[in-house]
Scaffold this motif. Structure first.
Motif, mmCIF file in Angstrom:
data_model
loop_
_atom_site.group_PDB
_atom_site.id
_atom_site.type_symbol
_atom_site.label_atom_id
_atom_site.label_comp_id
_atom_site.label_asym_id
_atom_site.label_seq_id
_atom_site.Cartn_x
_atom_site.Cartn_y
_atom_site.Cartn_z
ATOM 1 N N VAL A 68 0.870 -1.188 0.000
ATOM 2 C CA VAL A 68 0.000 0.000 0.000
ATOM 3 C C VAL A 68 0.894 1.221 0.000
ATOM 4 C CG1 VAL A 68 -1.952 1.112 1.092
ATOM 5 C CG2 VAL A 68 -1.385 -1.239 1.664
ATOM 6 N N SER A 73 6.840 8.811 0.803
ATOM 7 C CA SER A 73 7.869 9.635 1.453
ATOM 8 C C SER A 73 8.565 8.894 2.595
ATOM 9 C CB SER A 73 7.273 10.955 1.955
ATOM 10 O OG SER A 73 6.368 10.716 3.006
ATOM 11 N N SER A 134 7.047 16.507 6.305
ATOM 12 C CA SER A 134 6.586 16.109 4.968
ATOM 13 C C SER A 134 5.097 16.358 4.781
ATOM 14 C CB SER A 134 6.863 14.614 4.773
ATOM 15 O OG SER A 134 6.216 13.869 5.801
HETATM 16 C C1 LIG Z 1 11.593 15.469 3.772
HETATM 17 C C2 LIG Z 1 10.898 14.491 4.670
HETATM 18 C C3 LIG Z 1 10.562 14.892 5.944
HETATM 19 C C4 LIG Z 1 9.938 13.999 6.807
HETATM 20 N N1 LIG Z 1 9.585 14.433 8.042
HETATM 21 C C5 LIG Z 1 8.950 13.604 8.877
HETATM 22 C C6 LIG Z 1 8.564 14.059 10.174
HETATM 23 O O1 LIG Z 1 8.786 15.205 10.560
HETATM 24 N N2 LIG Z 1 7.923 13.182 10.965
HETATM 25 C C7 LIG Z 1 7.626 11.907 10.577
HETATM 26 O O2 LIG Z 1 7.019 11.181 11.338
HETATM 27 N N3 LIG Z 1 7.999 11.455 9.360
HETATM 28 C C8 LIG Z 1 8.632 12.257 8.503
HETATM 29 N N4 LIG Z 1 9.009 11.811 7.268
HETATM 30 C C9 LIG Z 1 8.718 10.407 6.880
HETATM 31 C C10 LIG Z 1 7.402 10.223 6.057
HETATM 32 O O3 LIG Z 1 7.035 11.413 5.398
HETATM 33 C C11 LIG Z 1 6.271 9.774 6.961
HETATM 34 O O4 LIG Z 1 6.520 8.473 7.433
HETATM 35 C C12 LIG Z 1 4.877 9.785 6.299
HETATM 36 O O5 LIG Z 1 3.932 9.474 7.287
HETATM 37 C C13 LIG Z 1 4.724 8.813 5.143
HETATM 38 O O6 LIG Z 1 3.530 9.140 4.438
HETATM 39 P P1 LIG Z 1 3.316 8.703 2.912
HETATM 40 O O7 LIG Z 1 1.938 9.056 2.517
HETATM 41 O O8 LIG Z 1 4.396 9.222 2.070
HETATM 42 O O9 LIG Z 1 3.423 7.127 3.082
HETATM 43 P P2 LIG Z 1 4.260 6.083 2.215
HETATM 44 O O10 LIG Z 1 5.701 6.427 2.236
HETATM 45 O O11 LIG Z 1 3.624 5.895 0.909
HETATM 46 O O12 LIG Z 1 4.042 4.767 3.085
HETATM 47 C C14 LIG Z 1 4.659 4.619 4.337
HETATM 48 C C15 LIG Z 1 4.182 3.320 4.985
HETATM 49 O O13 LIG Z 1 2.792 3.414 5.254
HETATM 50 C C16 LIG Z 1 2.072 2.372 4.587
HETATM 51 N N5 LIG Z 1 0.800 2.951 4.161
HETATM 52 C C17 LIG Z 1 0.613 4.060 3.389
HETATM 53 N N6 LIG Z 1 -0.689 4.299 3.257
HETATM 54 C C18 LIG Z 1 -1.343 3.324 3.943
HETATM 55 C C19 LIG Z 1 -2.715 3.018 4.178
HETATM 56 N N7 LIG Z 1 -3.694 3.767 3.677
HETATM 57 N N8 LIG Z 1 -3.013 1.930 4.911
HETATM 58 C C20 LIG Z 1 -2.056 1.156 5.441
HETATM 59 N N9 LIG Z 1 -0.740 1.395 5.249
HETATM 60 C C21 LIG Z 1 -0.406 2.473 4.514
HETATM 61 C C22 LIG Z 1 2.981 1.938 3.459
HETATM 62 O O14 LIG Z 1 2.711 0.602 3.077
HETATM 63 C C23 LIG Z 1 4.346 2.083 4.117
HETATM 64 O O15 LIG Z 1 4.589 0.986 4.949
HETATM 65 C C24 LIG Z 1 9.654 12.668 6.380
HETATM 66 C C25 LIG Z 1 10.005 12.273 5.093
HETATM 67 C C26 LIG Z 1 10.613 13.165 4.243
HETATM 68 C C27 LIG Z 1 10.960 12.714 2.863
#
Ligand SMILES: Cc1cc2nc3c(=O)[nH]c(=O)nc-3n(C[C@H](O)[C@H](O)[C@H](O)COP(=O)(O)OP(=O)(O)OC[C@H]3O[C@@H](n4cnc5c(N)ncnc54)[C@H](O)[C@@H]3O)c2cc1C
Length: 460
Positions: A68, A73, A134
């Motif tokens: 998923v 990010s 993010s």
């Molecule tokens: C520049 C940058 C800054 C960041 N800053 C922070 C911060 O300050 N704090 C922080 O906590 N993180 C941070 N992160 C990490 C990241 O952004 C977070 O973990 C964010 O929550 C991921 O969201 P996403 O939608 O990109 O998920 P994805 O990267 O697409 O997925 C992350 C995980 O969640 C699962 N997933 C996604 N959607 C679902 C769903 N609907 N149901 C079940 N599982 C799902 C995926 O399978 C995967 O295991 C940062 C990343 C970057 C690149």
């Protein structure tokens, strides 16, 4: 390559225009913000809970892995389809289903971005506390799946503390309803908190009822410079003893400040080697006295250079030093191991001494900064990829760091999760019996082991 019957099943579930098997689309969904990459067999876009359930049911029948994805990010490889199979993207499920001001809740589809939720909530002077950096592009589903946090987690909690209920699909295609849309609930097991942080390995979250908080009338920011990290660490503990704690406390260590100074203008006293950013919130009537009290506490702890701002433009100006850090890191080395470790607050000074020792022992630059009010520090071990010996030293250094964190009663991840990159350390955090129990829990939710297989841990 997907079997024709499986491909047809997916097309039946979401429509032909929502299933992509061409190489360009598959490559675009093959990586996240880690160094991991794996091209999936197909990328499938769902637009409703029913479509997600149909996709999962089809994959369950064909025993086809599903990764998923929100916006990819993740920094740990969590959203990379390492076991093959399909990427199921929820980015088209981005609707706000209900905003209830009386109950301070918002019900959303999982693919909406964090920022879209904040923007809508702000129209009613409300906000959702999880605020990862993010937030402009990460989704609520991804935030929940990683138990994401940000600066305001300090005062208001992370996803687990700010989510009432979930709708989700388990690994056999069943619909799960967890929690309740109320501020109290004692009915059965707390599956909401279990699914939060499960990184897409137990169920696909399709909808969430989020707990909103009233936005404070005003905010102020203090920037406090210290001559050494120990004094700054003691100041963090002192500020957290107050009944009215700051909304956030962020730290930059000496290495971070030196790197910023090399590439940006730093208006700091030369003796400053550790910097704290402290945000306080309150009413227009109380904010000035909060700034005074916080400044006095910082001075008592040895702060040598304190600046404060209570107007948005001045606050943004003070944050500039913090924002200059990421570009500065890229000047020093082309790669980094970016950890998000946590230690109890009173152990921060000991941790920082260990980091200094590790840096000298392994001849590596290590910059530490982050959400110090929670004891949650981003320890960045910098290395150049072409230098394989340096890369190996970085990995050895990381293993030692994790041992230190666990010895200090800390946690190997405060917000990014385990994904792929932190798996070697999970059995150091917990004992084997605990990990065995997690594996059995996964079997109950996902009997065919198709939901994000080989993430967090490998199934036996
Ligand atoms: C520049 C940058 C800054 C960041 N800053 C922070 C911060 O300050 N704090 C922080 O906590 N993180 C941070 N992160 C990490 C990241 O952004 C977070 O973990 C964010 O929550 C991921 O969201 P996403 O939608 O990109 O998920 P994805 O990267 O697409 O997925 C992350 C995980 O969640 C699962 N997933 C996604 N959607 C679902 C769903 N609907 N149901 C079940 N599982 C799902 C995926 O399978 C995967 O295991 C940062 C990343 C970057 C690149």
């Amino acid at each position: 390559m997907l079997k024709a019957s499986c491909l047809n099943g997916l097309i039946t579930a979401v429509g032909a225009d929502a299933v992509f098997t061409d190489q360009a689309s598959c490559i675009a969904y093959s990586y996240d913000n880690s160094a991991c990459q794996q091209v999936p067999a197909a990328v499938v876009f769902a637009t409703s809970h029913a479509e997600v359930a149909a996709v999962v049911a089809c994959c369950y029948q064909h025993v086809l892995p599903i990764t998923v994805r929100g916006k990819g990010s993740s920094t740990t490889g969590a959203s990379v389809s390492v076991a093959g199979g399909i990427v199921l993207s929820l980015e088209r499920m981005n609707k706000i289903l209900a905003l209830n001001v009386a109950n301070r809740t918002i019900r959303v589809e999982a693919g909406i971005t964090n920022l879209q939720v904040q923007t809508r909530a702000a129209t009613q002077q409300l906000f959702w506390p999880p605020d990862p950096t993010s937030q402009a592009y990460s989704t609520v589903g991804g935030n929940l799946a990683c138990n994401a946090g940000g600066p305001h987690t300090l005062k208001y909690g992370s996803c687990r503390e700010n989510t009432y209920a979930l709708k989700a699909v388990s690994g056999d295609g069943s619909t799960l309803l967890t929690g309740a849309n109320t501020s109290k609930s004692a009915a059965g097991y707390d599956l909401t908190r279990l699914l939060i942080g499960s990184e897409g390995t137990l169920a696909v979250i399709t909808e969430a009822t989020l707990k909103l908080q009233p936005a404070a009338e005003t905010r102020a920011l203090l920037q406090a410079g210290f001559a050494d990290i120990t004094a700054a660490s003691h100041a963090i503990v002192a500020l957290m003893q107050n009944t009215d704690i700051p909304t956030s406390i962020e730290l930059l260590d000496a290495t971070s400040l030196t790197m910023i100074a090399n590439y940006a203008k730093l208006a700091l006293a030369p003796s400053v080697t550790a910097l704290l950013f402290i945000e306080v919130d309150g009413s227009n009537a109380t904010i000035a006295s909060k700034i005074d009290h916080t400044s006095a506490a910082l001075r008592r702890c040895g702060a040598i250079d304190i600046k404060s701002a209570d107007q948005p433009a001045d606050i943004a100006n003070l944050w500039q030093i913090r924002r200059a850090l990421s570009p500065a890191l890229r000047h020093v080395a082309d790669s980094k191991i970016n950890e998000d470790i946590v230690v109890p607050l009173d152990k921060i000074p000991i941790l920082m001494q260990h980091v200094e020792t590790l840096s000298a022992k392994w001849s590596l630059t290590i910059a530490s900064f982050g959400h110090a009010g929670n004891g949650n520090l981003h320890v960045n071990i910098l290395y150049n990829k072409v230098d394989t010996a340096q890369q190996q030293r970085a990995e050895s250094c990381l293993a030692e760091l994790m041992d230190i964190v666990i010895d200090l009663d800390g946690c190997i991840s405060g917000e990014h999760g385990i994904g792929l990159t932190k798996q070697p350390f999970l059995t150091k955090q917990y004992n084997q019996a605990t990990v065995n129990l997690m594996q059995k829990i996964k079997q109950q939710f996902d009997p065919a082991n198709i939901l994000n297989p080989n993430k967090v841990f490998k199934q036996p």
